[in-house]
Design a protein around this motif. Structure first.
Motif, PDB file in Angstrom:
ATOM      1  N   GLU A   1     -10.210   5.201  -4.121  1.00  0.00           N
ATOM      2  CA  GLU A   1      -9.821   4.333  -2.997  1.00  0.00           C
ATOM      3  C   GLU A   1      -8.324   4.410  -2.762  1.00  0.00           C
ATOM      4  OE1 GLU A   1     -11.965   2.287  -1.234  1.00  0.00           O
ATOM      5  OE2 GLU A   1     -13.598   3.204  -2.342  1.00  0.00           O
ATOM      6  N   ARG A   2      -7.909   3.998  -1.552  1.00  0.00           N
ATOM      7  CA  ARG A   2      -6.472   3.867  -1.282  1.00  0.00           C
ATOM      8  C   ARG A   2      -5.933   2.728  -2.141  1.00  0.00           C
ATOM      9  NH1 ARG A   2      -4.431   5.840   3.749  1.00  0.00           N
ATOM     10  NH2 ARG A   2      -2.460   5.249   2.847  1.00  0.00           N
TER      11      ARG A   2
ATOM     12  N   THR B   1     -10.565   5.068  -8.713  1.00  0.00           N
ATOM     13  CA  THR B   1     -11.887   4.904  -8.096  1.00  0.00           C
ATOM     14  C   THR B   1     -12.031   5.710  -6.810  1.00  0.00           C
ATOM     15  OG1 THR B   1     -11.221   2.962  -6.826  1.00  0.00           O
ATOM     16  CG2 THR B   1     -12.086   2.582  -9.047  1.00  0.00           C
TER      17      THR B   1
ATOM     18  N   GLU C   1      -4.771   8.255  -3.922  1.00  0.00           N
ATOM     19  CA  GLU C   1      -5.988   7.559  -4.336  1.00  0.00           C
ATOM     20  C   GLU C   1      -5.806   6.993  -5.732  1.00  0.00           C
ATOM     21  OE1 GLU C   1      -9.090  10.469  -4.298  1.00  0.00           O
ATOM     22  OE2 GLU C   1      -9.329  10.395  -2.132  1.00  0.00           O
TER      23      GLU C   1
ATOM     24  N   ARG D   1       0.851  -1.191   0.000  1.00  0.00           N
ATOM     25  CA  ARG D   1       0.000   0.000   0.000  1.00  0.00           C
ATOM     26  C   ARG D   1       0.883   1.236   0.000  1.00  0.00           C
ATOM     27  NH1 ARG D   1      -2.268  -0.085   6.217  1.00  0.00           N
ATOM     28  NH2 ARG D   1      -0.377   0.696   7.181  1.00  0.00           N
TER      29      ARG D   1
END
Length: 153
Positions: free
Chosen positions: A122-123, A120, A117, A110
């Motif tokens: 998201e992370r 989308t 981001e 991650r």
């Protein structure tokens, strides 16, 4: 021999019952437990692959959340991605910073940049994998992006 059902309360909006034979509660032996587990294994073969993958992902998420409970202390350690001495780590393909971290135990990846981001919103999340052609390391992202880096090992 008469069997009767005894209500033990409610769980998730459903009444939970147990089978009572006379005054004794049914089950609880090692043989019954082993037989039940064997039945679960046999029944699992009839589950469609997509349903099994979703169930596994959900269970994995629950286990991760349980490990992250403060007093349990079994949460994964997130460390910078290892690269050869003098080389730059791979940049995040979304925010272009050198903020990628890998979970030591699972190989999940991650970006540690809190503002990062993907498309989308998201992370970004991914995993470390090995290139099948030459054995070099690669990062595979949830949206299908792949970053190749390092040397064959």
């Amino acid at each position: 021999m008469r069997l009767r059902y005894e209500s033990t309360g409610e769980r998730g909006g459903r009444t939970v019952r147990r089978v009572v034979k006379g005054d004794a509660q049914r089950g609880g032996s090692d043989a019954n437990t082993a037989a039940a587990l064997d039945s679960v294994v046999r029944l699992a073969h009839g589950v469609p692959d997509d349903v099994a993958r979703r169930a596994r992902a959900e269970l994995d998420r629950w286990v991760r959340q349980a490990r992250e409970v403060r007093d349990i202390g079994e949460s994964e350690k997130w460390i910078p991605i290892h690269v050869p001495k003098g080389a730059l780590p791979p940049a995040c393909p979304y925010c272009k910073t050198f903020s990628l971290r890998i979970a030591q135990d699972s190989g999940r990846v991650r970006c540690s940049n809190p503002r990062c981001e993907d498309e989308t919103g998201e992370r970004p999340r991914g995993r470390i994998a090995k290139n099948r052609l030459d054995g070099s390391a690669m990062l595979v992202w949830a949206d299908g992006r792949t970053i190749y880096y390092g040397e064959a090992g």
